[in-house]
Design an enzyme around this catalytic site. Sequence first.
Site, PDB file in Angstrom:
ATOM      1  N   GLY A 133     -17.091   0.151  -2.141  1.00 27.46           N
ATOM      2  CA  GLY A 133     -16.761  -0.173  -3.526  1.00 27.46           C
ATOM      3  C   GLY A 133     -16.458   1.084  -4.314  1.00 27.46           C
ATOM      4  N   SER A 134     -16.867   1.072  -5.576  1.00 28.99           N
ATOM      5  CA  SER A 134     -16.451   2.151  -6.480  1.00 28.99           C
ATOM      6  C   SER A 134     -16.910   3.528  -6.044  1.00 28.99           C
ATOM      7  CB  SER A 134     -16.985   1.877  -7.883  1.00 28.99           C
ATOM      8  OG  SER A 134     -16.629   0.572  -8.266  1.00 28.99           O
ATOM      9  N   ALA A 135     -17.953   3.587  -5.204  1.00 28.42           N
ATOM     10  CA  ALA A 135     -18.412   4.894  -4.753  1.00 28.42           C
ATOM     11  C   ALA A 135     -17.287   5.633  -4.043  1.00 28.42           C
ATOM     12  CB  ALA A 135     -19.617   4.748  -3.829  1.00 28.42           C
ATOM     13  N   PHE A 136     -16.296   4.867  -3.576  1.00 31.73           N
ATOM     14  CA  PHE A 136     -15.173   5.476  -2.855  1.00 31.73           C
ATOM     15  C   PHE A 136     -14.187   6.150  -3.799  1.00 31.73           C
ATOM     16  CE2 PHE A 136     -12.321   5.255   0.959  1.00 31.73           C
ATOM     17  CZ  PHE A 136     -13.270   5.642   1.876  1.00 31.73           C
ATOM     18  N   LYS A 137     -14.302   5.851  -5.109  1.00 28.74           N
ATOM     19  CA  LYS A 137     -13.367   6.429  -6.074  1.00 28.74           C
ATOM     20  C   LYS A 137     -13.520   7.947  -6.126  1.00 28.74           C
ATOM     21  CE  LYS A 137     -13.099   2.217  -8.773  1.00 28.74           C
ATOM     22  NZ  LYS A 137     -13.849   1.438  -9.770  1.00 28.74           N
TER      23      LYS A 137
END
Lengths: 375, 566
Positions: free
Chosen positions: B282-286
């Site tokens: 999820g957003s941790a990949f941003k």
Amino acid sequence: MNPGFARADNSLIARWWWTIDRWTLAALLLLVAIGAIMTMAATPPVAEKLGLDPFHFVRRHFSLLPVAVAIMLGVSLLDLSGVRRLAAAVLVISVALLAATFLVGAEIKGARRWINLPGFSLQPSEFVKPSFAVICAWLFALQRRRTGTPGDLIALLVYGIVVGLLLLQPDIGMALVVSVIWGAQYFLSGLRILWIFLIGGGGVFAFAGAYFVFPHVQSRINRFLDPQSGDTYQVARSMEAFTNGGLAGRGPGEGRVKTHLPDAHSDFIFAVAGEEFGLIACLIIVVLFGFVVLRGFARLLSENNLFALLATAGLLVQFGVQALINMGSTLHILPTKGMTLPFISYGGSSLLALALGMGFMLALTRKRYGPGEGA
Amino acid sequence: MATRVGDILTRVPGRLTLDGTAKEAIETARNRIAFGGAVFALAFTVIVVRLFDVTVFQEPREAQPPRVAQTQRPEMERADIVDRNGALLATSLVQASLYANPRQVLDPAETAAKLAQTLPGINERDLAQRLAGERSFVWVRRNLTPRQQDAVIRLGLPGVHFQREERRVYPHGELTGHIVGFTDIDKNGLMGAEQAFDESLKSRNEPVQLSIDIRAQHVLREEVAAAMKEFGAIGGAAMLMDVETGEMHAMVSLPDFDPNVRAEASPENRFNRLTLGTYEPGSAFKTFTAAMTLDYGTGNIGTAYDATRPISISRFRIDDYKPQRRVMNMSEVFMHSSNIGSVRMAESVGRDRQREFLRRVGLLQAPQFELPEIGGPQFPAQWREINMMTISFGHGISVSPLALAASTSAIVNGGIYRAPTILRRTPGERVAGERVISQRTSEQMRRLMRLVVDKGTAKSANVPGYLVGGKTGTAEKIVNGAYKKDARISSFVGAFPMNSPKFLVYMMLDEPKGNKSTYGYATAGWVVAPSIQRIVQRIAALYGIEPVDETAPTVRDQVFVNVAVR
């Protein structure tokens, strides 16, 4: 110091005072005094470990000190024949007692060396050494007089008996000292150089050969020489004590080695001295021993009586060798061997016997005029 | 001359013989006395020299270490496993097992009765029967305690014997279950470190030292368990990693199991979520999307991205979780975790370069790690436009938390990727790594990640003085190939202190449910960030990490981002 004796005074005491070697006497008394101090330093922990009153050994040592000094001074009053007679008596009695240890002796640490008397136990072998030195000197001198007496042969016989008894006890250290005394006297009385090398070299070679070739001999000798410990614990502790003592020592009573070593009061007293009083005190002790021995030897250079020369040399050799072996093993340049440091170590028999021996020595080195009495 | 005189005199028999012979002997003796004196002088000199040597010329050994009895390590079939401070994690205990030789047993009934009395749980009748048999070997009881062994010896029964056996014991039980693993009955490693270091555990008689710190492990486990309980999560995991060396200081995966009683452990409990599990980040990949944009130079922190409208591509619609519907610069996109903005960033870099970048930072292959339970990433074989878009905000790709942590670590530590390790490194050792992004990019990323905790979605992870930075991620779980509503993986990956990161900290919760205190929200900012705060507080105290003065100009300069907060 004013002795209070006139040169012309011909009384026994006055004659003694003018003829005795006062320097040597002073050195010996100084050693006795140092020994008294060291006994106070080194014995309390040992006594405590044995469950005795801490000052048990101190009291015993101090009660024997006057006796020892009295013996030394009293014996030094004797003339040559007096010395010889006393030595003969002591030798006969102590050899008899030595033989008696096998019957009534107390076994301590695996060896029968002691005879228990009421309130006192006696180690006859200590008394053998000085009397043996005097008697052998007389026998060697007798042979050189060509009176037909086979002095050398009798000396060899006496040596055989004494060493045999010592080896049976077993007391290798004593046997070694007696052998050195006998060998030194034989050497001084004119043993041919060839024989010296043959006997000495052969002995050393045989000993070294057996030691290095056969591992079991080696280990047996190691354990034989060093019965208390199979390891180097004692010597390591001893070296540590010297290192920690340094130049001036940790201070009286501040030492640690005496609480770790079972024989701190006898075999390892030099280490206690090194730790508590430092290099300076040790040097004083070594210098005193060296002074007594070397001054004695120097004085012998002008000795005219062969018996006195040989006897004195024998006594000095005993004294010096004992001191050297003790200090040498404490300093880890010789294998550990149970031997007392003369006058410094605690030990009743040792103290009295040394007083006797040094009494002989003082008597023998008194100034005499002419070659002295013959026979 | 005296000798000559002596010689002459000796020739004369009678009167002078005595004297003459003595004189000659005296001369010899005197000469030899000098020799003897010299020997003694030499010997005393040697003593004096030696005295100087040992007292003055040797270093005093005042602080002589106490003598310790040298105890021989018992020869064990298998070596110990210890943590970074030497705490025992796995060891072998020698135990006695009791067997009987029925041929030597005199009275089976009496023997059985006595043994049954001494050892609880023995069936007396069954044992008596077996002891009466013809065989020569019967097990009575395996692994006796020393007390029991003593009791049996005291019975003095003929025909009963002990067999020495080793038993593998894990003193910390479930606390290190996934890390240490366990062995089979023949002491072959079957899992975790026991399997990974099987050879050296068997061959060397010295312990294997892991990088794990049992104290940190305890802190993390307590926090994950507390959060799981609070939010009704079915699982959770956390790890603490040294960003400079790659050493794992703590790895917790819940539910877990006790390797001492592994038979009771279900496969679900044995499952290591950190290494074997792979999840959509999820957003941790941003983090990687922003890093890639910065590193390729296709944008900078101030670059504006249009997030006014959702993106529609084929049948998909990409929108923001909390739509701002405006143009945002990069730091705002990151802070508000805008999906649309992230897609715009990825578009600026391009599909191939995105895949190349992710491969470079180690996300497209299973990380190199000692533990055998390793899960590789899942990503589309055909990297299409739509894949590029979803992957930019962490969907359509699954990686293990371990891989995520290792790669994030490279983003914050100055740009060097180092393989994570479970083995302790020598202190001060420079660990070689591979540069994956520039120093400058890493420094910018630290600012952005600090911003998320300072002013963004993870404010409740903040710890004054420790400059926590990171990125939250909340992904819907894929169950049977479809996204499952209300089943999320909420996670946080970050590091502290952000001006000069020491530790990477990661935590995730599996299917957390919102409660009153979170106003029903189960997103990472609500359910994971508070745990991160407590973990950082406790770890900082445990490791004695000193707080930094956040108001100091140099520190502000290192983490400041000029952004307007609405």
